[in-house]
Scaffold this motif. Structure first.
Motif, PDB file in Angstrom:
ATOM      1  N   VAL A  23       0.726  -0.849   0.052  1.00  0.00           N
ATOM      2  CA  VAL A  23      -0.166  -0.142   0.085  1.00  0.00           C
ATOM      3  C   VAL A  23       0.752   1.275  -0.072  1.00  0.00           C
ATOM      4  N   VAL A  24       0.671   2.032  -0.979  1.00  0.00           N
ATOM      5  CA  VAL A  24       1.576   3.309  -1.168  1.00  0.00           C
ATOM      6  C   VAL A  24       0.845   4.478  -0.090  1.00  0.00           C
ATOM      7  N   ILE A  25       1.619   4.709   0.928  1.00  0.00           N
ATOM      8  CA  ILE A  25       0.993   5.533   1.986  1.00  0.00           C
ATOM      9  C   ILE A  25       1.351   7.238   1.590  1.00  0.00           C
ATOM     10  N   HIS A  26       0.407   8.026   1.629  1.00  0.00           N
ATOM     11  CA  HIS A  26       0.655   9.334   1.531  1.00  0.00           C
ATOM     12  C   HIS A  26      -0.386  10.074   2.202  1.00  0.00           C
ATOM     13  N   ARG A  27      -0.557  11.400   2.254  1.00  0.00           N
ATOM     14  CA  ARG A  27      -1.577  12.489   3.003  1.00  0.00           C
ATOM     15  C   ARG A  27      -2.980  12.065   2.913  1.00  0.00           C
ATOM     16  N   LEU A  28      -3.284  11.361   1.780  1.00  0.00           N
ATOM     17  CA  LEU A  28      -4.684  11.059   1.500  1.00  0.00           C
ATOM     18  C   LEU A  28      -5.215   9.776   2.026  1.00  0.00           C
ATOM     19  N   ASN A  29      -4.183   8.956   2.608  1.00  0.00           N
ATOM     20  CA  ASN A  29      -4.601   7.551   3.096  1.00  0.00           C
ATOM     21  C   ASN A  29      -3.860   7.316   4.489  1.00  0.00           C
ATOM     22  N   ILE A  30      -2.967   8.340   4.624  1.00  0.00           N
ATOM     23  CA  ILE A  30      -1.985   7.885   5.976  1.00  0.00           C
ATOM     24  C   ILE A  30      -2.882   7.628   7.229  1.00  0.00           C
ATOM     25  N   ASP A  31      -4.023   8.548   7.610  1.00  0.00           N
ATOM     26  CA  ASP A  31      -4.619   8.547   8.578  1.00  0.00           C
ATOM     27  C   ASP A  31      -5.628   7.178   8.700  1.00  0.00           C
ATOM     28  N   HIS A  32      -5.557   6.500   7.665  1.00  0.00           N
ATOM     29  CA  HIS A  32      -6.368   5.358   7.540  1.00  0.00           C
ATOM     30  C   HIS A  32      -5.450   3.993   7.926  1.00  0.00           C
ATOM     31  N   ILE A  33      -4.130   4.236   8.584  1.00  0.00           N
ATOM     32  CA  ILE A  33      -3.197   3.104   8.449  1.00  0.00           C
ATOM     33  C   ILE A  33      -3.573   2.067   9.420  1.00  0.00           C
ATOM     34  N   ASP A  34      -4.358   2.261  10.465  1.00  0.00           N
ATOM     35  CA  ASP A  34      -4.609   1.235  11.477  1.00  0.00           C
ATOM     36  C   ASP A  34      -5.875   0.503  10.570  1.00  0.00           C
ATOM     37  N   ARG A  35      -6.628   0.828   9.751  1.00  0.00           N
ATOM     38  CA  ARG A  35      -7.735   0.210   9.249  1.00  0.00           C
ATOM     39  C   ARG A  35      -7.159  -0.593   7.932  1.00  0.00           C
ATOM     40  N   ILE A  36      -5.974   0.189   7.542  1.00  0.00           N
ATOM     41  CA  ILE A  36      -5.269  -0.854   6.259  1.00  0.00           C
ATOM     42  C   ILE A  36      -4.614  -2.188   6.832  1.00  0.00           C
ATOM     43  N   ILE A  37      -3.834  -2.079   8.029  1.00  0.00           N
ATOM     44  CA  ILE A  37      -3.215  -2.854   8.666  1.00  0.00           C
ATOM     45  C   ILE A  37      -4.327  -4.224   8.994  1.00  0.00           C
ATOM     46  N   ALA A  38      -5.496  -3.605   9.778  1.00  0.00           N
ATOM     47  CA  ALA A  38      -6.386  -4.500   9.968  1.00  0.00           C
ATOM     48  C   ALA A  38      -6.875  -5.095   8.796  1.00  0.00           C
ATOM     49  N   MET A  39      -7.187  -4.464   7.619  1.00  0.00           N
ATOM     50  CA  MET A  39      -7.762  -5.062   6.250  1.00  0.00           C
ATOM     51  C   MET A  39      -6.726  -6.202   6.023  1.00  0.00           C
ATOM     52  N   ALA A  40      -5.247  -6.234   6.086  1.00  0.00           N
ATOM     53  CA  ALA A  40      -4.166  -6.836   5.614  1.00  0.00           C
ATOM     54  C   ALA A  40      -4.212  -8.172   6.459  1.00  0.00           C
ATOM     55  N   ALA A  41      -4.603  -7.949   7.662  1.00  0.00           N
ATOM     56  CA  ALA A  41      -4.566  -9.134   8.572  1.00  0.00           C
ATOM     57  C   ALA A  41      -5.876 -10.075   8.261  1.00  0.00           C
ATOM     58  N   GLU A  42      -6.829  -9.179   8.013  1.00  0.00           N
ATOM     59  CA  GLU A  42      -8.137 -10.003   7.910  1.00  0.00           C
ATOM     60  C   GLU A  42      -8.080 -10.915   6.585  1.00  0.00           C
ATOM     61  N   LEU A  43      -7.398 -10.444   5.505  1.00  0.00           N
ATOM     62  CA  LEU A  43      -7.027 -11.067   4.293  1.00  0.00           C
ATOM     63  C   LEU A  43      -5.938 -12.141   4.552  1.00  0.00           C
ATOM     64  N   GLY A  44      -5.358 -12.107   5.547  1.00  0.00           N
ATOM     65  CA  GLY A  44      -4.297 -13.373   5.724  1.00  0.00           C
ATOM     66  C   GLY A  44      -2.835 -12.938   5.128  1.00  0.00           C
ATOM     67  N   ALA A  45      -2.781 -11.658   5.075  1.00  0.00           N
ATOM     68  CA  ALA A  45      -1.465 -11.317   4.484  1.00  0.00           C
ATOM     69  C   ALA A  45      -0.335 -11.754   5.488  1.00  0.00           C
ATOM     70  N   GLU A  46       0.808 -12.269   4.785  1.00  0.00           N
ATOM     71  CA  GLU A  46       2.067 -12.717   5.463  1.00  0.00           C
ATOM     72  C   GLU A  46       3.071 -11.579   5.533  1.00  0.00           C
ATOM     73  N   TYR A  47       2.824 -10.447   4.571  1.00  0.00           N
ATOM     74  CA  TYR A  47       3.804  -9.380   4.693  1.00  0.00           C
ATOM     75  C   TYR A  47       3.023  -8.277   3.941  1.00  0.00           C
ATOM     76  N   LEU A  48       3.193  -7.069   4.797  1.00  0.00           N
ATOM     77  CA  LEU A  48       2.750  -5.767   4.332  1.00  0.00           C
ATOM     78  C   LEU A  48       3.536  -4.948   4.183  1.00  0.00           C
ATOM     79  N   GLU A  49       3.709  -4.274   3.030  1.00  0.00           N
ATOM     80  CA  GLU A  49       4.750  -3.069   2.768  1.00  0.00           C
ATOM     81  C   GLU A  49       3.978  -1.609   2.836  1.00  0.00           C
ATOM     82  N   LEU A  50       4.081  -1.209   3.616  1.00  0.00           N
ATOM     83  CA  LEU A  50       3.626   0.421   3.835  1.00  0.00           C
ATOM     84  C   LEU A  50       4.487   1.286   3.463  1.00  0.00           C
TER      85      LEU A  50
END
Length: 386
Positions: A163-190
């Motif tokens: 996930v490319v992080i920038h001003r328009l989505n950086i405040d959603h980072i908690d939900r982004i990580i939660a989504m990756a965990a729900e999808l079963g991601a083994e590796y998430l690059e922020l």
């Protein structure tokens, strides 16, 4: 006596092989991301190498010592011969990965890619919400990406997300990580956006504030503890906030060889912008000659090219002067110290950009220039204006 960094060019030690080959097989893409790293003038470079030329490149690069091959774009799934290219890379002994938005991936094609020997897929998301994901890419792809995640698990590939992080989505980072965990991601690059190409064009909209960045890092650290190793999180700090330059691409012509759709060989995917350099084409020049002998790959190898303040800096072997493309974009001189470095005489440009981002956040002001989405029409307009 200064000892050479392993793999770094010096008068007595030639560079090692290009361990990492990035095959940008097409600039065609169904998405229109505002932070795309493809060149702003990509529409002027419509030619794509044919299948045989890509196969020849794979064989030459592997013979030279390349061990990992990434297939990217644009959207590489738009190439009908992708399975054939991956099968040959696998046969040659490459570790293969596919960098994709997921658009164009069906269960049938996923099975074909698995049969061809593809080792893993890196799936890109723009955000944790449908609204922001689809806005940033200018396409309705959020639910599709969710389905693609299921396909990856079905084929037994490791779930790798970016996930490319920038001003328009950086405040959603908690939900982004939660989504990756729900999808079963083994590796998430922020991956905090680096400001080249389309991201540089849209920097006023995308550059976060220090406070946003610090909060995002703290949330990421909390998730690391919560996940307890079940998912690896990699948080890439943007250069503008780093406080010191990075060893860009692990050194110019040290590890990475990028080949663009038309066969141009580059030390990094944005190097074509640099003035005064001609980069050879793999269709007319052997890869070995390109890597070891071409001016383009030797110009900024090692430290011999450096001017002050880099030439006498104690850290020059650590960062190799930072990024040449960033130096050109911000200081108009590819041989200058990377302006993100506090020692650079152009460091004020970076400071002003960060301060302006802070001021816009405080006032709620909107940048005068609207967001420019990556598409062929905008690319041609921008190309003609330069």
């Amino acid at each position: 006596m200064t000892l050479p960094v392993p793999g770094q060019a010096s008068p007595s030690a030639p560079p090692g092989p290009p361990l990492w080959l990035l095959a940008e097989v097409t600039y065609r893409c169904p998405l229109h991301c505002v932070f795309c790293y493809n060149p702003v003038d990509f529409a002027r470079h419509g030619a794509e190498m044919g299948t045989e030329a890509w196969l020849k490149l794979l064989r030459e690069a592997r013979a030279l010592g390349s061990v990992q091959c990434g297939f990217s774009g644009g959207e590489p799934l738009l190439r009908d011969d992708l399975e054939l290219l991956i099968a040959e890379a696998h046969r040659l002994g490459f570790y293969t990965n596919l960098l994709t938005s997921g658009v164009g991936l069906t269960r049938e094609r996923a099975a074909a890619l698995k049969a061809a020997g593809l080792d893993h897929i890196q799936l890109s998301f723009q955000d944790s919400t449908r609204e922001v994901n689809d806005f940033l890419s200018h396409t309705k792809t959020f639910e599709l990406k969710q389905r693609v995640g299921e396909m990856l698990r079905e084929q037994g590939w490791p779930m790798v997300m970016n996930v490319v992080i920038h001003r328009l989505n950086i405040d959603h980072i908690d939900r982004i990580i939660a989504m990756a965990a729900e999808l079963g991601a083994e590796y998430l690059e922020l991956a905090n956006s680096q400001y080249y190409s389309w991201a540089h064009l849209n920097r006023d909209h995308l550059l976060p504030t220090r406070e946003q960045l610090q909060r995002a890092e703290a949330i990421t650290d909390e998730w690391r503890q919560k996940l307890d190793g079940r998912m690896r999180l990699f948080f890439v700090v943007p250069d503008y906030h780093e406080g010191r330059p990075k060893k860009c691409m692990n050194g110019w012509g040290n590890v990475f060889l990028t080949v663009t759709p038309d066969g141009t060989a580059l030390p990094c995917h944005t190097a074509a912008m640099l003035p005064g350099l001609t980069f050879p084409n793999v269709q007319t020049t052997p890869v070995r000659e390109i890597w070891y002998d071409s001016e383009g790959f030797n110009r900024y190898r090692g430290t011999g090219w450096m001017k002050e303040p880099c030439a006498s800096c104690d850290d020059k072997e650590k960062d190799l002067g930072g990024c040449r493309c960033q130096a050109y974009l911000l200081a108009q001189d590819p041989e200058a110290a990377d302006p993100v470095c506090p020692k650079s005489p152009h460091h004020g440009i970076v400071q002003v950009a960060v301060e302006q981002a802070e001021a816009r956040a405080r006032s709620g002001a909107v940048p005068e220039q609207p967001l420019v989405f990556r598409d062929p029409r905008h690319s041609m307009q921008l190309s003609c204006a330069r």
